[in-house]
Design a protein around this motif. Structure first.
Motif: not given
Length: 291
Positions: A31-36, A38-41, A137-143, A189-195
């Protein structure tokens, strides 16, 4: 190009999170990203996809230089819900060296076998002689799509494999071979982020579901490592001046030659250093976070 307002306080990785990251090579931030957001991105990624040659045939899109090709994603660069994980590991002299937008529609027919397993970094994994290889290096994946069940193009990883230089695999990538021992499909789930640590062995799995897989990846490294993304002309773009100084640093921005530069000799002129100092987040016990 305004993004939804996000109210998060910048914070460092906790000791428990650092221990888990060091052991497993990844952290999931639900839930790193809010529903709004997720919709925007997701809408921004959809526009990019629809304007790409891939859309006509319903093909997959793997588009490098995420912000250059989709400026609306700039808010992900230093998203306050997850950016702390990046600077907690790399410190303040960092930038994004590699990013991409991935859109993978449903696969209707099984494709020929291909061994996709890899560590990020390309030639780093051939030319650096240490064992284990350095993190670098490290990576962020925004789902942005529902990948809460296997079979939806999930990222597949081997937990703890980031300190292993070699993975047992086929003599050629087109030879059928079983999955590595311990491999798991990451469900999100949408809004989750994997580091994750760039060294963790990973591969994208096939998407046989009716849900199109949508995700944006941002890879961060030290500024003394070259950027792979196309960023040379970004300061000429109309939206460049709308970015914060930290965002411009992350996209390759440096000073005028009298202060800030990629070697980090003048921390007081480096935007991320200044931001962390102002927020009281510099940690003198961790070398990347001190001058």
């Amino acid at each position: 190009m305004s993004t939804p307002v996000v109210n998060h306080t910048w914070k460092a990785m906790t000791a428990a999170e650092r221990e888990q990251f060091d052991e497993d090579g990844f952290l999931l931030i639900p839930g790193a990203l809010s529903p709004d957001e997720v919709e925007f991105y997701r809408a921004a990624v959809d526009r990019v996809y629809q304007n790409s040659p891939s859309a006509a045939g319903g093909d997959a899109l793997h588009l490098l230089s995420a912000v250059k090709n989709c400026p609306e994603l700039a808010g992900m660069l230093d998203h306050p819900a997850v950016f702390g994980y990046v600077w907690s590991i790399l410190g303040w002299n960092a930038h994004v060296y590699h990013s991409h937008i991935d859109v993978h529609p449903t696969i209707r027919e099984q494709k020929p076998f291909w061994w996709h397993w890899h560590q990020d970094g390309g030639r780093q994994n051939r030319e650096i002689e240490t064992d284990p290889r350095p993190r670098l290096s490290v990576k962020l994946a925004f789902w942005l799509s529902d990948v809460s069940e296997p079979g939806r193009g999930n990222l597949t990883i081997v937990p703890g494999s980031h300190k292993t230089n070699w993975l047992v695999g086929p003599p050629r990538r087109d030879i059928e071979w079983p999955q590595p021992e311990g491999a798991i499909q990451v469900t999100v789930n949408p809004g989750d982020v994997l580091f994750f640590d760039r060294r963790i062995w990973h591969a994208r799995s096939d998407n046989f579901s009716d849900i199109t897989r949508k995700v944006a990846f941002f890879g961060y490294t030290y500024r003394w490592i070259a950027i792979r993304d196309e960023v040379a002309d970004l300061p000429e773009q109309a939206w460049w001046d709308t970015l914060t100084p930290v965002q411009r640093q992350l996209l390759g921005g440096i000073g005028d030659g009298t202060g800030d530069h990629s070697w980090g000799h003048y921390p007081e002129t480096t935007p991320l250093y200044g931001e962390l100092a102002a927020r009281g987040l510099l940690d003198p016990s961790y070398p990347p976070l001190i001058p």
